[in-house]
Design an enzyme around this catalytic site. Structure first.
Site, short mmCIF file in Angstrom:
data_model
loop_
_atom_site.label_atom_id
_atom_site.label_comp_id
_atom_site.label_asym_id
_atom_site.label_seq_id
_atom_site.Cartn_x
_atom_site.Cartn_y
_atom_site.Cartn_z
N LEU A 279 0.83 -1.20 0.00
CA LEU A 279 0.00 0.00 0.00
C LEU A 279 0.86 1.25 0.00
O LEU A 279 0.48 2.28 -0.51
CB LEU A 279 -0.92 0.02 1.23
CG LEU A 279 -1.97 -1.07 1.31
CD1 LEU A 279 -2.70 -1.02 2.64
CD2 LEU A 279 -2.97 -0.90 0.17
N GLY B 158 9.66 5.77 5.66
CA GLY B 158 11.02 5.69 6.14
C GLY B 158 11.24 4.50 7.05
O GLY B 158 12.33 3.96 7.12
N LYS C 162 1.70 -2.62 8.73
CA LYS C 162 2.98 -1.93 8.56
C LYS C 162 4.09 -2.82 9.10
O LYS C 162 4.13 -3.13 10.29
CB LYS C 162 2.99 -0.59 9.30
CG LYS C 162 4.35 0.10 9.23
CD LYS C 162 4.27 1.61 9.31
CE LYS C 162 4.32 2.11 10.73
NZ LYS C 162 4.13 3.55 10.83
N ASP D 46 4.26 15.30 12.92
CA ASP D 46 4.48 15.01 11.51
C ASP D 46 3.16 15.12 10.75
O ASP D 46 2.79 14.23 10.00
CB ASP D 46 5.11 13.63 11.34
CG ASP D 46 5.89 13.50 10.03
OD1 ASP D 46 6.22 12.37 9.66
OD2 ASP D 46 6.13 14.53 9.37
#
Ligand SMILES: *[C@@H]1O[C@H](CO)[C@@H](O)[C@H](O)[C@H]1NC(C)=O
Ligand SMILES: *[C@@H]1O[C@H](CO)[C@@H](O)[C@H](O)[C@H]1NC(C)=O
Ligand SMILES: *[C@@H]1O[C@H](CO)[C@@H](O)[C@H](O)[C@H]1NC(C)=O
Ligand SMILES: *[C@@H]1O[C@H](CO)[C@@H](O)[C@H](O)[C@H]1NC(C)=O
Ligand SMILES: *[C@@H]1O[C@H](CO)[C@@H](O)[C@H](O)[C@H]1NC(C)=O
Ligand SMILES: *[C@@H]1O[C@H](CO)[C@@H](O)[C@H](O)[C@H]1NC(C)=O
Ligand SMILES: *[C@@H]1O[C@H](CO)[C@@H](O)[C@H](O)[C@H]1NC(C)=O
Ligand SMILES: *[C@@H]1O[C@H](CO)[C@@H](O)[C@H](O)[C@H]1NC(C)=O
Ligand SMILES: *[C@@H]1O[C@H](CO)[C@@H](O)[C@H](O)[C@H]1NC(C)=O
Ligand SMILES: *[C@@H]1O[C@H](CO)[C@@H](O)[C@H](O)[C@H]1NC(C)=O
Length: 877
Positions: free
Chosen positions: A587, A591, A608, A703
Site C-alpha cells: 500500500l 522511512g 505496517k 508530523d
C-alpha cells in the site's frame, strides 16, 4: 504449523542502477587486512584485485608468523601465507574504523579467516573464541592444518568503529589470517545481526569462487556440487535487479547465470542442511534465489513448489522469468533445513535453483563505551604508550575491563569511564589534556609517576570528580583556582603533595618550596546535604528533558509495554504472512517500513512491517504504546501487532481511499470536491484537537502532513502515523525539548530554531495542509527560481489576487467563495510565524466547522467569527 516467515519478491529490471552500483562500490571502501603481513605494507591480490594491507595499524600486539612451507601451495591465496599469533594476553583486539558514522545508518559485513598451516611448528590445532566487540561471535576450531575457517557476520554498525577480539581459552594460542570489512545498506538482510551459515552458488562455472569484483559487496559464493544435481548455465546477463525491496542484496549475475537441476530430470531437488548445536542459534534465515536461464520453447513450462521442512513456502507456484532473479526467504526454527523443490504437474521441465544463503540470527548488538570517552582514553593510551591489557573496548565485556579503570553500568546507554588509576606506572611528560574529556570521571589517580608541567585548569570541568590524586610527581606551577576551591569546600578530595615545585593559590609559600601540602577535606554533613540537594534538582531537570528523546536500549526494542500486550491482539509472524497473503500487495512505503494490504478474517487491514533498525523499533514502540492509550474516530486505530524478535509489525484498520496527499496530487484523476475537502479538514482538526486537549498528558503529533491523513470509504479523514509523536512528560508542561523531527515544508519555523515543541507546532503544519487543500499546490513547489514555499507564494499572491485565483483550479470554480475565504484566513492564522499568534486546534475546529456549515446550508450563511483571527498574524490581508 508453518514456522516460516516468508517473503516472495519479484525483482524488476532496473537497467540504470547496475552500472552505477558497480562504480560506487569501489574496493576503496573496503578494509582488507592480511594479518601478520610484515614484508611489505600492502599488495594487490591478483584474482580479486583487492588491496590487502598489513595489520600493524589495526593492532599493537601479537607476533607475525609464516605458515609452514608444505602448506604454502600456489592455489592458496596469499592472504593465508602469514598469520598474526597472540601468545600473550587473553584478549587481543583489532580496531576497525569504518568511517561510516554511527547509529543505524549502516550495516557491515565482517569476515575473519583462519588457516593454521602449522605456523608454529607444533603441529597442534588450537581452539579459541572470537568476539565482535563485547559479544561472543563463535569459537574457532580446525579439522586439519590446511582447513580454512571463515567466520562472517552481517550486523548493524552501532558506532564508527568495531573491535574484533580473539580470546585465549587455554586450548592453544589464538591467531588470525585475514580480516575483511565491507559496508552494506542499512536495511540489508532485514535483521539486525546475522552470522553466515552457508552461501552456495549452484553452478560450477570452472568451479571458481565468485566474489569481488563480480559481487560488489564481496560476498564469497562457494560452488555446490552433488551427484544428484546437474548444472546448467547461460552466457547471458541475468538481471541482478534493484527493486524497492532493497533489503536483500541479490547475487551477482555470475552466480545466477548458473543453476542446478536434478541429475535425473524426472526427479526433484532435495537439499539438506544440518545446523550445529555449537552455533547456539535458535533461528535461521534461508534466502533462495531463482532465475530462469534457459529460453523456453512455446509449450515448455518450468514451475515448482518449494517446501521448507515440509511446509510450502510459496503461495503460487514459482515460475522464474527469463534472465531475472527472484528470491524467497524462509525463517527456520528447527535444527535442520530440509528443502524440496518439486516440479508441479504442469511443469514440463525439472525444477531449478541458482543460489542459496543461510544465516543464523545472533545478538551482536553492542553495548559500548561512550565515544567521547573512547576517543579520550585512546589519546591517553597513545600519549603515554600504555600497554597493559588495553585492548578493544575499555568497558566491555564487563569481565575484560581495562586494567586501572572502572565504568558505570547503570541501565541502558553507553558505558562511561568513572575512574582511572594510572598510579605508579612510570608516566612521564605532561598531564594529557584529554584527561578532562573523560567527563564522567569520579576518581583520577596519577600519583607516583614522573609527570611534569602544569596541572591543567580543564580538570575542573570534570563535574563528577570526587577524588583527584596527583601526589609524588614533578608537577610545577600553581594549582588552578577552581580545583583548589573545590577541594577547599569539600567537593573534591584533592591530593597533590610530593610535588616540590607545585604551589597552591592563596599561599605565599610558593618560593619556599614547602613540600607535601595535603588538602584532604572530607565532605562535611552540610556539604553532603548540598550535594544531595543538587542531585535532586539535577534529577528533576533531567527528567523533563530526557523522557521523550531517550533512545531505549537495544534489548527493549523487542518489548512493548504491558498495556499494549494486554489490550491488543498479538499476532505471530506466520499470521502476518497469511494476513497479507505473503506480502502480496504494497500500500505504501515510508522511512520506517512498508505497509501491506491484508485480511484479518473478513476485515480489511493495513499491515505496517517495521524495518529492523533502532529508529524503526523506537517508532514502532511509540506508535504502539500511544495508540493503545488513544482512541478517537478521527485517529486511525490499531487492531493488533506482531512483536517477534526481528519481525515487528502493526496492524491497522484499512483506509480504502489512501491518503490525502495522493488525492491532492494533480496526477490523481479523482478530484476531491470542495465539501469533501472541508469535511476532511474538520475531521483531521478534530483528531489533532483530541491529541492536544483530550489526552492527558497531551500529545504532539509532530508530523502532520497530507500523507499522514488517511481517507476511509466515505472520504472521511483520520490522522495516522504516530511514530514521531511526543507525549508531554507531565500534564502541566507547556512544551518538550526534542531533536528536530518532521517533514520539510511542514516544520514549525519556531520549533526549527528553538527545539521547543508544543501543540502550536502541529497547528503550523496543519495550516500548511489546509493551504494545500485550498490551492492544490504542494507545500514546496519547484519553480524556475528554485524552491518556493506555499506560504511565500500566497504572500506574493494575495494582495492583488481574487480568491478564485488561489483556489485549486481542478475544482473548476465549484466552491463557496465565502467558505474559501474563511478557510484561507484560518489557514494563514495557523501558519503565523510566532506560535503565540496561532489559534489553538480547538479554535481551528470551530472555524472549520463553520466553513463546512456554509457549504452544507448555503442559505444560512454565517458571517460571524468565533474568534478574531488577528489582523497582524493573518497574512491574508
Ligand atoms: C582438511 O579438512 C577439510 C575440511 O574437512 C577437508 O576438506 C580436507 O580434505 C582436509 N585436508 C586434509 C589434508 O586432510
Ligand atoms: C564473471 O563474469 C565475467 C563475464 O561477465 C567474467 O569475465 C568473469 O571471469 C566471471 N567471474 C568468475 C569468477 O567466473
Ligand atoms: C560434481 O560431482 C559429480 C558427482 O559427484 C562429479 O562427477 C563431478 O566431477 C563433480 N564436479 C566437480 C566440478 O567437482
Ligand atoms: C529417473 O527417475 C525415475 C523415477 O524416479 C526412474 O524411473 C528412472 O529410472 C530414473 N532414470 C535414470 C536414468 O536413473
Ligand atoms: C517432493 O518430491 C519428492 C520426490 O521427488 C517427494 O518425496 C516429496 O514428497 C515431494 N514433496 C511434496 C511436499 O510433495
Ligand atoms: C548459548 O545459548 C545459551 C542460552 O541462550 C547461553 O546461556 C549460552 O551462554 C550460549 N553459549 C554461548 C557459547 O554463547
Ligand atoms: C498432480 O497430479 C497428482 C497425480 O498425478 C494429483 O494427485 C494431483 O491432484 C495433481 N495436482 C494438481 C494440482 O493438479
Ligand atoms: C567498579 O565499580 C563497581 C561499583 O561501582 C565495584 O563494585 C567494582 O568492584 C569496581 N571494579 C573495580 C575493578 O574496581
Ligand atoms: C590505584 O592503584 C594503586 C595500586 O596500583 C593503589 O594503591 C591505589 O589505592 C589506587 N587508587 C585508587 C584511587 O583506587
Ligand atoms: C584529545 O585527543 C584528540 C585525539 O588525539 C585530539 O585531537 C585532541 O586535540 C585532544 N584534546 C585535547 C584537549 O588535547
Amino acid at each position: 504449523m508453518g514456522q516460516h516467515f516468508l517473503f516472495a519478491v519479484a525483482v524488476f529490471q532496473l537497467f540504470l542502477i547496475l552500472p552505477v552500483l558497480v562504480q560506487a562500490q569501489s574496493p576503496s571502501g573496503f578494509i582488507s587486512i592480511d594479518c601478520g603481513l610484515v614484508d611489505e605494507p600492502s599488495y594487490r591480490d591478483e584474482i580479486t584485485a583487492i588491496d590487502y594491507t598489513s595489520d600493524t595499524q589495526f593492532i599493537g600486539t601479537g607476533v607475525s608468523r609464516k605458515i609452514s612451507s608444505e602448506y604454502k601451495l600456489n592455489s592458496l591465496p596469499r592472504q593465508f601465507w602469514n598469520v598474526r599469533s597472540f601468545p600473550e594476553g587473553n584478549r587481543n583486539c583489532y580496531t576497525l574504523h569504518s568511517g561510516q558514522g554511527t547509529g543505524s545508518s549502516s550495516k557491515h559485513l565482517i569476515r575473519a579467516r583462519f588457516m593454521y598451516g602449522n605456523y608454529d611448528g607444533k603441529d597442534t590445532l588450537p581452539k579459541f573464541d572470537i568476539y565482535l566487540g563485547s559479544k561472543w561471535w563463535d569459537s574457532v576450531e580446525f579439522e586439519n592444518a590446511s582447513n580454512v575457517i571463515t567466520k562472517e557476520v552481517v550486523s548493524i554498525a552501532s558506532s564508527d568503529y568495531v573491535h574484533v577480539c580473539l580470546f585465549n581459552i587455554n586450548q592453544g594460542t589464538p591467531f588470525i589470517s585475514v580480516l575483511e570489512h565491507r559496508v552494506l545498506n542499512s536495511d540489508a538482510y532485514l535483521v539486525n545481526s546475522l552470522q553466515l551459515f552457508a552461501r552456495f552458488d549452484f553452478g560450477l562455472q570452472d568451479t571458481k569462487i565468485v566474489r569481488y569484483p563480480d559481487d560488489v559487496y564481496d560476498r564469497i559464493w562457494i560452488p555446490y556440487n552433488s551427484s544428484n544435481l546437474k548444472h546448467i548455465k547461460t552466457s547471458l546477463w541475468v538481471d541482478q535487479g534493484a527493486s524497492s525491496y532493497s533489503f536483500l542484496p541479490l547475487p551477482p549475475s555470475n552466480v545466477t547465470r548458473t543453476a542446478a537441476v536434478p541429475a535425473n530430470a524426472s526427479n526433484n531437488i532435495e537439499l539438506h542442511f544440518q545446523f550445529l548445536p555449537r552455533n547456539n542459534a535458535s533461528t535461521y534465515y534461508a534466502y533462495l534465489f531463482f532465475a530462469e536461464i534457459e529460453k523456453l520453447e512455446g509449450n515448455q513450462v518450468r514451475e515448482f513448489n518449494v517446501f521448507v521442512n515440509g511446509d510450502l513456502l510459496n503461495s503460487n507456484p514459482v515460475k522464474p522469468s527469463y534472465l531475472e532473479s527472484i528470491y524467497y526467504a524462509a525463517l527456520v526454527t528447527e535444527p535442520e533445513l530440509k528443502l524440496w523443490i518439486n516440479g508441479t504437474n504442469r511443469s514440463t521441465l525439472p525444477p531449478l535453483v541458482n543460489a542459496i544463503e543461510i544465516y543464523m540470527t545472533k545478538d551482536l548488538l553492542q553495548t559500548q563505551t561512550d565515544q567521547k570517552d573512547v576517543d579520550a582514553i585512546m589519546n591517553i593510551k597513545s600519549t603515554y604508550g600504555i600497554k597493559r591489557n588495553w585492548q578493544g573496548d575499555p568497558c566491555t565485556p564487563v569481565e575484560y575491563l581495562w586494567d586501572g579503570l572502572n565504568c558505570s553500568y547503570a541501565g541502558s546507554g553507553p558505558r562511561r569511564i568513572i575512574s582511572l588509576n594510572l598510579s605508579s606506572i612510570g608516566l612521564t611528560g605532561n598531564i594529557a589534556p584529554n584527561m578532562s574529556n573523560l567527563r564522567s570521571l569520579e576518581s583520577l589517580d596519577l600519583s607516583n609517576n614522573s609527570l611534569t608541567g602544569d596541572v591543567p585548569g580543564s580538570l575542573s570541568q570534570l563535574h563528577s570528580l570526587k577524588d583527584l590524586n596527583l601526589e609524588e610527581n614533578q608537577l610545577t606551577g600553581t594549582v588552578p583556582m577552581d580545583l583548589y576551591e573545590s577541594s577547599k569546600n569539600g567537593k573534591i578530595n584533592f591530593r597533590f603533595g610530593g610535588n616540590p615545585d607545585l604551589c597552591y593559590p592563596d599561599s605565599d609559600s610558593c618560593q619556599n618550596k614547602s613540600n607535601t601540602i595535603v588538602i584532604s577535606i572530607v565532605a562535611s554533613v552540610g556539604g553532603a546535604f548540598l550535594l544531595l540537594a543538587a542531585t535532586v534538582i539535577f534529577f528533576i531537570f533531567k527528567r523533563r528533558q530526557l523522557v521523550p528523546t531517550r533512545v531505549s536500549s537495544p534489548s527493549s526494542y523487542y518489548k512493548l509495554n504491558k498495556e499494549v500486550q494486554s489490550k491488543k491482539q498479538q499476532i505471530t509472524s506466520d499470521e502476518i504472512l497469511s494476513i497479507t497473503n505473503n506480502f502480496g500487495r504494497v500500500l505504501g512505503k515510508g522511512g520506517f517500513g512498508t505497509v501491506y494490504h491484508g485480511y484479518l478474517g473478513n476485515t480489511e487491514v493495513a499491515v505496517k512491517v517495521v524495518s529492523p533498525s533502532a529508529q524503526g523499533y523506537l517508532q514502532f514502540q511509540t506508535e504502539a504504546n500511544l495508540l493503545t492509550r488513544v482512541h478517537h474516530k478521527c485517529l486511525t486505530s490499531l487492531i493488533g501487532y506482531c512483536d517477534e524478535g526481528p519481525n515487528v509489525a502493526l496492524i491497522y484498520e484499512y483506509m480504502p481511499n489512501g491518503n490525502l496527499a495522493k488525492h491532492l496530487s494533480d496526477k490523481n484523476e479523482h478530484v476531491l470536491s470542495w465539501k469533501q475537502r472541508l469535511q476532511i479538514a474538520v475531521d483531521a482538526a478534530q483528531g489533532l484537537e483530541y491529541m492536544h486537549k483530550g489526552c492527558k498528558p497531551p500529545i504532539v503529533h509532530r508530523d502532520v502532513k497530507p500523507s499522514n491523513i488517511l481517507l476511509d470509504e466515505k472520504f472521511r479523514g483520520k490522522i495516522s502515523d504516530f511514530g514521531l509523536s511526543k507525549i508531554y512528560a507531565n500534564e502541566g508542561d507547556t512544551h518538550v525539548y526534542t531533536a528536530i523531527a518532521g517533514t520539510t515544508g511542514y516544520l514549525d519555523p519556531q520549533y526549527n530554531i528553538s527545539n521547543k515543541l508544543n501543540e502550536k507546532s502541529d497547528v503550523f503544519s496543519f495550516g500548511v495542509v489546509l493551504l494545500e487543500m485550498i490551492t492544490g499546490q504542494p507545500a514546496i513547489a519547484k519553480t524556475d527560481e528554485g524552491k518556493t514555499h506555499i506560504i511565500d507564494w500566497l504572500k506574493s499572491m494575495q494582495s492583488e489576487s481574487e480568491i478564485s485565483d488561489i483556489v485549486d483550479s481542478r475544482l473548476e470554480g465549484k466552491f463557496g467563495t465565502d467558505s474559501a475565504r474563511k478557510l484561507l484566513d484560518t489557514a494563514m492564522a495557523c501558519v503565523a510565524s510566532r506560535s503565540i499568534d496561532r489559534p489553538t486546534m480547538g479554535e481551528v475546529v470551530k472555524e472549520l466547522t463553520h466553513c463546512l456549515a456554509m457549504e452544507t446550508s448555503p442559505s444560512s450563511l454565517i458571517h460571524d467569527s468565533f474568534y478574531g483571527i488577528s489582523g497582524e498574524s493573518s497574512l491574508a490581508r
